[in-house]
Design an enzyme around this catalytic site. Structure first.
Site, PDB file in Angstrom:
ATOM      1  N   GLY A 134      -1.024   0.952  -4.959  1.00 44.67           N
ATOM      2  CA  GLY A 134      -2.295   0.308  -4.658  1.00 44.67           C
ATOM      3  C   GLY A 134      -3.422   0.938  -5.429  1.00 44.67           C
TER       4      GLY A 134
ATOM      5  CB  CYS B   9      -0.868   0.019   1.258  1.00 41.52           C
ATOM      6  SG  CYS B   9      -1.911  -1.445   1.424  1.00 41.52           S
TER       7      CYS B   9
ATOM      8  CG  ASN C 159       3.255  -0.216   2.870  1.00 40.63           C
ATOM      9  OD1 ASN C 159       2.733  -1.180   2.309  1.00 40.63           O
ATOM     10  ND2 ASN C 159       4.440   0.242   2.548  1.00 40.63           N
ATOM     11  N   GLY C 160       2.026  -2.844   4.830  1.00 41.83           N
ATOM     12  CA  GLY C 160       2.760  -4.037   5.259  1.00 41.83           C
ATOM     13  C   GLY C 160       1.844  -5.212   5.476  1.00 41.83           C
TER      14      GLY C 160
ATOM     15  CE1 TYR D 227       6.600  -4.695 -11.155  1.00 41.40           C
ATOM     16  CE2 TYR D 227       5.768  -5.187  -8.968  1.00 41.40           C
ATOM     17  CZ  TYR D 227       5.535  -4.949 -10.299  1.00 41.40           C
ATOM     18  OH  TYR D 227       4.268  -4.944 -10.789  1.00 41.40           O
TER      19      TYR D 227
END
Ligand code: SF4
Length: 475
Positions: free
Chosen positions: A28, A2, A100-101, A255
């Site tokens: 996201g 995210c 985020n995670g 990436y």
């Protein structure tokens, strides 16, 4: 995976939140949400892209000088709006949060919340585990007079209990903006500031690009286990809570992050060029003499340019991607993934026809996308196709929030390099060597669990079992 932002210090802060979320949209696309605080929480969230969820009316409603924003890519729980972030609670008083995670001891902590604190989460989003554990720890303090040390202590206890990867930003109503990291610092979070005629505005964001776009000065990346609290008078307090050895996600560089992002003073584009430089050595040693290097747009570009530079041959754009079709490895079903690859990549025949082509992608996950790309290039007249993965073989799933696949679906966990080469139909296949990845990050300890199986956080067997169960539920 995210994208998150949080800001404090300026009225109508929603405009910076909104602009910040747009810079993180690549992290996201499932849902977006904003919460601000002025006397009460003001929240709006919905499914879709940032520009689809918010309109002018929402910007008026989302008032105040403190707020959070979130863009979601579903890796835990379902993708419906119930699981969209931010989440807010009045237990023990007003707290809202984004993260985020991926919490890896979700099941255990879910039970513990009920047994120890009599709290029952209302969604399958792992953020609730973080939110309610922190809230329950804060509840044990003197709520009439919460001190900064109480907040730090509640976060540290939360970090000690919750395993996995998490970068968190939170509003504590009438107190200030809080941010904290997991003990290994797996996910990124960056602090920035802007000086205005009315004072300083502080921001936190998943990537530095947010601050570049908004004209903020970059201060620094948060460290493993770090806690930052910016109080309502804009004073910054920071400490290290529960910290272990750093394991920053190497896949952010390979990436996921935008090419212009900078983490810990290391530029993403520069690392990708170096990956290409290092793989060129293997192509030379194999005695191959390709004519041209092309990339799989868009995340293969910088590695391809580094490779072409080291091989001394031209780089050309050989594949064109439609920007309106999603990432193929995110699509849940095999048939959907294959369709996406077909629709989104079209060859430029002139760059390929009659040539020995090196094609560079950021990684190979299931191998089906790579197979299709080789076929597209051969159909366009390539004399030979040498496939390059800028990442080492992905042999293990990411349990920390990058949704690659389960282990059985990862091609490199089942086949060796010559077998993968045969499967995708290439004339040769090259991966970045794991030792070259280590060399690239010699001054920064990175997580490489998806390449090695060395998970830095949690009990590996339990984590993998819970992960597989969760993936089954999501299908
Ligand atoms: Fe990143 Fe791979 Fe570690 Fe996941 S397992 S955090 S993708 S390096």
């Amino acid at each position: 995976m995210c994208g998150i932002v949080g800001f404090i210090g300026q009225e109508k802060i929603v405009y910076d939140i909104m602009s910040g979320l747009l810079t993180l949209q690549h992290r996201g696309q499932d849902s977006a949400g904003i919460v601000t605080f002025k006397d009460i929480f003001h929240m709006k969230k919905g499914l879709g892209l940032v520009n689809e969820v918010f309109n002018e009316k929402h910007m008026e409603y989302l008032c105040g000088n403190i707020g959070l924003g979130h863009v979601r890519y579903t890796t835990h729980g379902t993708g419906d709006v119930l699981n969209a972030q931010p989440i807010a609670t009045n237990y023990p008083f007003g707290i809202s949060m984004v993260h985020n995670g991926n919490v890896t001891n979700f099941k255990k902590m879910n039970k513990a919340l009920y047994n120890d604190y009599h709290v029952l989460p209302t969604s399958s989003n792992d953020l609730e585990i973080l939110l309610y554990t922190f809230a329950a720890e804060l509840k044990s303090k003197d709520l009439a007079k919460i001190k900064v040390s109480d907040i730090f202590d509640a976060v540290k206890r939360t970090q000690e209990k919750i395993e996995g990867a998490y970068a968190v930003i939170s509003i504590i109503a009438n107190y200030g903006l809080l941010a904290f990291m997991d003990p290994n610092g797996i996910r990124p979070l960056i602090l920035g500031k802007k000086v205005t005629k009315n004072g300083i505005v502080y921001g936190l964001a998943s990537e530095s690009v947010t601050f570049n776009h908004l004209g903020y000065e970059l201060i620094r990346n948060l460290m493993p286990g770090e806690i930052i609290f910016i109080d309502k008078n804009n004073k910054v307090h920071s400490t290290i809570g529960y910290a272990k050895k750093q394991h920053f996600c190497s896949f952010e560089y390979i990436y996921f992050a935008r090419e212009d992002a900078v983490f810990y003073d290391k530029n993403v584009a520069g690392r990708r060029v170096r990956m290409g430089n290092l793989i060129a050595k293997q192509i030379k040693e194999a005695g191959l003499s390709p004519d041209v290097v092309i990339d799989v747009p868009a995340s293969g570009y910088f590695a391809a340019s580094g490779l072409a530079e080291s091989l001394g041959i031209p780089y050309h754009r050989g594949l064109v991607k439609s920007n309106y079709i999603g990432r193929s490895f995110i699509a849940p079903k095999q048939s959907e993934r294959e369709n996406i690859v077909k629709q989104k990549l079209n060859p430029i025949k002139k760059a390929i026809d009659g040539k020995k082509v090196v094609v560079v992608d950021d990684s190979i996950v299931r191998g089906t996308t790579s197979k299709r790309i080789v076929q597209i290039l051969k159909d366009a007249g390539a004399k030979a196709v040498y496939f390059v993965s800028a990442a080492p073989p992905v042999t293990n799933p990411c349990v920390y929030g990058i949704d690659m696949s389960v282990k059985t679906e990862l091609i490199a966990s089942n086949l060796n390099v010559p077998e993968i080469c045969k499967f995708i139909g290439a004339d040769a296949l090259f991966y970045l060597k794991p030792e070259d990845l280590k060399h690239l990050f010699k001054e920064l300890t990175v997580c490489d669990a998806c390449f090695t199986g060395n998970y830095p956080s949690g009990d590996k067997e339990q984590v993998l079992q819970d992960f597989e169960e969760e993936k089954q539920k999501m299908r």
